[in-house]
Design a protein around this motif. Sequence first.
Motif, PDB file in Angstrom:
ATOM      1  N   LEU B 265       0.691  -1.234  -0.232  1.00  0.00           N
ATOM      2  CA  LEU B 265      -0.087  -0.083  -0.048  1.00  0.00           C
ATOM      3  C   LEU B 265       0.990   1.137  -0.100  1.00  0.00           C
ATOM      4  O   LEU B 265       0.673   2.694  -0.330  1.00  0.00           O
ATOM      5  CB  LEU B 265      -1.019   0.279   1.543  1.00  0.00           C
ATOM      6  CG  LEU B 265      -1.767  -1.010   1.240  1.00  0.00           C
ATOM      7  CD1 LEU B 265      -2.792  -0.970   2.488  1.00  0.00           C
ATOM      8  CD2 LEU B 265      -3.306  -1.247  -0.514  1.00  0.00           C
ATOM      9  N   THR B 266       1.640   1.281   0.676  1.00  0.00           N
ATOM     10  CA  THR B 266       2.977   2.496   1.342  1.00  0.00           C
ATOM     11  C   THR B 266       3.207   3.252  -0.362  1.00  0.00           C
ATOM     12  O   THR B 266       3.616   3.631  -0.825  1.00  0.00           O
ATOM     13  CB  THR B 266       3.814   2.228   2.194  1.00  0.00           C
ATOM     14  OG1 THR B 266       2.977   2.206   2.619  1.00  0.00           O
ATOM     15  CG2 THR B 266       4.852   3.236   2.231  1.00  0.00           C
ATOM     16  N   LEU B 267       3.722   1.477  -1.051  1.00  0.00           N
ATOM     17  CA  LEU B 267       4.304   1.829  -3.151  1.00  0.00           C
ATOM     18  C   LEU B 267       2.918   2.082  -4.093  1.00  0.00           C
ATOM     19  O   LEU B 267       3.367   2.452  -4.541  1.00  0.00           O
ATOM     20  CB  LEU B 267       4.873   0.437  -3.063  1.00  0.00           C
ATOM     21  CG  LEU B 267       6.195  -0.252  -2.700  1.00  0.00           C
ATOM     22  CD1 LEU B 267       6.007  -1.319  -2.845  1.00  0.00           C
ATOM     23  CD2 LEU B 267       7.120   0.801  -3.145  1.00  0.00           C
ATOM     24  N   GLY B 268       1.811   2.880  -3.307  1.00  0.00           N
ATOM     25  CA  GLY B 268       0.664   2.958  -3.679  1.00  0.00           C
ATOM     26  C   GLY B 268       0.307   2.000  -4.817  1.00  0.00           C
ATOM     27  O   GLY B 268      -1.284   2.308  -5.456  1.00  0.00           O
ATOM     28  N   GLY B 269       0.178   0.704  -4.500  1.00  0.00           N
ATOM     29  CA  GLY B 269      -0.059  -0.781  -4.507  1.00  0.00           C
ATOM     30  C   GLY B 269      -1.621  -0.560  -4.316  1.00  0.00           C
ATOM     31  O   GLY B 269      -2.264   0.055  -3.176  1.00  0.00           O
ATOM     32  N   GLN B 270      -2.514  -0.508  -5.455  1.00  0.00           N
ATOM     33  CA  GLN B 270      -3.856  -0.566  -4.788  1.00  0.00           C
ATOM     34  C   GLN B 270      -4.618  -2.526  -4.683  1.00  0.00           C
ATOM     35  O   GLN B 270      -4.285  -3.104  -5.124  1.00  0.00           O
ATOM     36  CB  GLN B 270      -5.357  -0.939  -5.985  1.00  0.00           C
ATOM     37  CG  GLN B 270      -4.705   0.582  -6.705  1.00  0.00           C
ATOM     38  CD  GLN B 270      -5.115   2.210  -5.424  1.00  0.00           C
ATOM     39  OE1 GLN B 270      -6.151   2.026  -5.132  1.00  0.00           O
ATOM     40  NE2 GLN B 270      -4.014   2.526  -5.289  1.00  0.00           N
ATOM     41  N   LEU B 271      -5.442  -2.426  -3.205  1.00  0.00           N
ATOM     42  CA  LEU B 271      -5.576  -3.717  -2.754  1.00  0.00           C
ATOM     43  C   LEU B 271      -7.187  -3.722  -2.752  1.00  0.00           C
ATOM     44  O   LEU B 271      -7.937  -2.756  -2.139  1.00  0.00           O
ATOM     45  CB  LEU B 271      -4.918  -3.740  -1.092  1.00  0.00           C
ATOM     46  CG  LEU B 271      -5.157  -4.972  -0.346  1.00  0.00           C
ATOM     47  CD1 LEU B 271      -5.157  -6.528  -1.504  1.00  0.00           C
ATOM     48  CD2 LEU B 271      -4.954  -4.976   0.362  1.00  0.00           C
ATOM     49  N   VAL B 272      -8.286  -4.743  -3.077  1.00  0.00           N
ATOM     50  CA  VAL B 272      -9.291  -4.472  -3.588  1.00  0.00           C
ATOM     51  C   VAL B 272      -9.122  -5.811  -2.941  1.00  0.00           C
ATOM     52  O   VAL B 272      -9.151  -6.801  -2.992  1.00  0.00           O
ATOM     53  CB  VAL B 272     -10.418  -4.407  -4.470  1.00  0.00           C
ATOM     54  CG1 VAL B 272     -11.564  -4.835  -4.490  1.00  0.00           C
ATOM     55  CG2 VAL B 272      -9.444  -2.890  -5.274  1.00  0.00           C
ATOM     56  N   LEU B 273     -10.230  -5.856  -1.640  1.00  0.00           N
ATOM     57  CA  LEU B 273     -10.351  -7.124  -0.475  1.00  0.00           C
ATOM     58  C   LEU B 273     -12.028  -7.800  -1.748  1.00  0.00           C
ATOM     59  O   LEU B 273     -12.630  -6.214  -0.947  1.00  0.00           O
ATOM     60  CB  LEU B 273     -10.209  -7.279   0.769  1.00  0.00           C
ATOM     61  CG  LEU B 273      -8.531  -7.885   1.020  1.00  0.00           C
ATOM     62  CD1 LEU B 273      -8.871  -8.055   2.636  1.00  0.00           C
ATOM     63  CD2 LEU B 273      -9.009  -8.706   0.167  1.00  0.00           C
ATOM     64  N   GLY B 274     -12.524  -8.753  -0.874  1.00  0.00           N
ATOM     65  CA  GLY B 274     -14.129  -9.014  -1.416  1.00  0.00           C
ATOM     66  C   GLY B 274     -14.253  -9.249  -3.304  1.00  0.00           C
ATOM     67  O   GLY B 274     -15.210 -10.762  -2.262  1.00  0.00           O
ATOM     68  N   PRO B 275     -14.670  -8.782  -3.998  1.00  0.00           N
ATOM     69  CA  PRO B 275     -14.991  -9.332  -4.667  1.00  0.00           C
ATOM     70  C   PRO B 275     -14.069  -9.980  -5.990  1.00  0.00           C
ATOM     71  O   PRO B 275     -13.225 -10.325  -5.357  1.00  0.00           O
ATOM     72  CB  PRO B 275     -15.019  -8.030  -6.150  1.00  0.00           C
ATOM     73  CG  PRO B 275     -14.810  -6.949  -5.492  1.00  0.00           C
ATOM     74  CD  PRO B 275     -13.729  -7.806  -3.925  1.00  0.00           C
ATOM     75  N   SER B 276     -14.866 -11.508  -6.490  1.00  0.00           N
ATOM     76  CA  SER B 276     -14.080 -12.186  -7.009  1.00  0.00           C
ATOM     77  C   SER B 276     -13.991 -11.018  -8.302  1.00  0.00           C
ATOM     78  O   SER B 276     -14.764 -10.682  -9.211  1.00  0.00           O
ATOM     79  CB  SER B 276     -14.992 -13.715  -7.463  1.00  0.00           C
ATOM     80  OG  SER B 276     -16.327 -13.269  -7.118  1.00  0.00           O
ATOM     81  N   VAL B 277     -13.248 -11.883  -9.873  1.00  0.00           N
ATOM     82  CA  VAL B 277     -12.693 -11.599 -10.648  1.00  0.00           C
ATOM     83  C   VAL B 277     -12.896 -12.172 -12.031  1.00  0.00           C
ATOM     84  O   VAL B 277     -13.268 -13.668 -11.690  1.00  0.00           O
ATOM     85  CB  VAL B 277     -11.218 -11.518 -10.738  1.00  0.00           C
ATOM     86  CG1 VAL B 277     -10.812 -11.337 -12.624  1.00  0.00           C
ATOM     87  CG2 VAL B 277     -10.712 -10.717  -9.729  1.00  0.00           C
TER      88      VAL B 277
END
Lengths: 409, 418
Positions: B265-277
């Motif tokens: 997260l500190t590197l600016g990465g996006q984390l989306v927990l929950g949905p399936s792809v």
Amino acid sequence: MTVIDISSLETTLSSDQCIKCNICTASCPVAAVTDKFPGPKAVGPQMQRLRQPSAPSYDKSVDFCNGCGVCSLVCPHGVQIAEMNAVARAVQMDRDGVPLRNKMLGRPEPLGKIGTLTAPFSNLPLALPPLRWAMEKTIGIHRKAPFPSFTGKRFRKWFKSHAPENLIGRRKVVYFHGCSTNYYEPRVGKAVVKVLEHFGCKVSIAEQNCCGLPMQSNGEFDAARELAKSNIAKLMPYIRENYVIVGSSTSCTLALKHDYQNILGLQGRDVEMIAKNTFDIFEFLDDLFTEQTLNPQFRRIKDAVFYHPPCQQRSHFMGQPATKILRRIPGLSFEVSTADCCGVAGTYGLKAEKYQISRDIGETLFAQIDRHSPSRVLCDSETCRWWIEGHTDVESIHPIELIADALPR
Amino acid sequence: MADGKLLIVGAGLSGLFAGILAARADLDVTIVARGQGNLMLGTGTIDVHGYQGKARLEVPALGALDDDHPYHKLSDYALREAIELLREICRRRGNPMIGNLEKNLLLPTALGTSRPTTLAPISMVAGSLRDESPLWIARLNGFRDFFPQLMHNRLPQNIHIVDLALTAKEFRRDAYTTDLARMLDNFHKREQITNAWRKSILDYRKKTGEAVTRLGLPAILGLENPRVVLADVEDALECHVFEIPTLPPSVPGMRLYNLLRAEFLTLGGQLVLGPSVKGKISKYQRGSAVMKTANKTEKAIEADAILLASGGFGHHGLVANVDGSVTESVFDLPVDYLTDRHAWTAESYLDAHPYAKFGLRTNAQMQPINQNNKLQADNIWACGSILAGADRLSEGSREGISLSTAFTAVENIIQALS
């Protein structure tokens, strides 16, 4: 618009997917600090089996769920635990009655109107210890719970007198400012408008009322539905004219996007249209930069800040778009919180019987803030900002304020 | 430096590690995961190669593995580099890992067996079974997830059991490892607990005449600041202290998850927990993906490259269907598996099962191919437990594969996008 019976929602039926792995309980910030709450698994999918209409459950521990929603996110099997608990609480309040205190906390708007008119005098009572003590004893609002100050000049008033930078913007945005921006923190709204206009948007503010989330989380579903319907009616004309709704409070926008349908049970084309066209400010900006292949330049800001994405923000399923944009500011360094919740969860931590629980939940975050000793804590939700400021003595602002500050002059 | 958007499906060890490496290379990274990944269920150690058949390996013997094992697809530096990168992140974020590829550590399990592993958190190493001195194991009264008698009965070492009180007030529900870890994170509660433990240790010494030299505890030594907790407990008890991984929720696993998440997260990465792809592959061999968002609409996830780190059967990366087929859950990529349903499992539960090796076949760039070695999509890569050819449980190789294949996949993605 129709309302469906909440006991038949997809939400409540998802309890059958639970395999009892306990990932939710291990992640639950409330269960982590108190055993008054047996944990999301026990109160959610496990108890749900006893909550059939013919067999009402008298387990009151569901009231200790603070609604942060982390359980639903970490569940690998799609059980909508937090939503299930919100519905169960409403059913219980329906049966047992809603306490006066909850009714007050559920109505930030009338309070805001009176408070703003009489500021700065309206700020006095909340700063007087004897009065706070009396409030705790009579209605059960904890004497140490931090409250924001009324500003005296409403955001809407400022907006009307403000000369827009951009009248012909290609993107039409209707800004859902919410109660807190209007009555307590107009500075957040001003920053939103400044940033949106800078990037070529035409900004309007529709007539709007409280999103209804405070009522919903205090158990008043019927009253919350009225607020929801009223907002939908006020916003729909804009949607028809191809505006998108942008909000700066991640909890208000989540109500519009998700809760109206999935917790309050509203159904129909309008509520769906509202949901589809609502965006968090950073989600919107990130999409805008991508669509228009913008590579915005910002002024250098030499600062070290700490960013706490609030729990409702995670339920948007949009990642942490604020970090993408903050990273573009030269000179700025930031650390991101891994605490799942600051503790206050809207109005939960203001309640006398829950204050200490919220305080204990917050310890994880406060310790992280202490370790990094940032100049400011960034957070997208107003109640979290007030809670963080009240317990760390570090100033807390909305990340959009920093972006507004970093716009080239 | 590359430029582009990378979608990673899965937030386990390989997904998070790949996310960090890609974000460091300035890619715009989004991780989407259906719930939290596998780290919370694991031990918090990094196993590279621990067993050959039933034999415990003193040194990883990757050469002895089958030709189609994921390790054999890697460059000679991938594993070593990946381990060093992980070690650096863990050290900087307050959870130093001890060990190296030259010799496996040998640590006790809660079930009373010895387990080879390559890297372990500093809080576990005093339990080394290479050291033949006696071990004392704590029995925490009121904690139902840890039975030192099993270790006493089954390990050949000289093992004593010490009873320690949990000073916390009675819990009205079962206390989990996470509850105890959080109490120890808190300075005041830690002081109370260690004082009570100190008293128990002194009583034990008085009663038996034995001085405790090293004491094993279930892995509960703090989630937030394990180094401080370990030091304080050791100071109070005046002996070496070591953690033994427990049943889930795993505190050492959560520490690893938390620190990797913070780094990402500190590197600016996006984390989306929950949905399936859900994804599809066009006739031009390009993969694209959508996910369900909070407003229940399907949103296209913009991605120049897609990395599947979606796990094996336990995490929905692979799905075993009732008709006896095995499918890959996002793109329906071809899976290597045995069509004879009866051949999936071995005779005994504890044997190596053939189904463990089912998964995606890839080329050396970590891109999925079919049985005729045909590339399935130009912009899809895979890493971690979804890959075919390894029996991670029997080999003791799960984390080594996850880290090294994530490293290799990202190396190739960066090259492809540059």
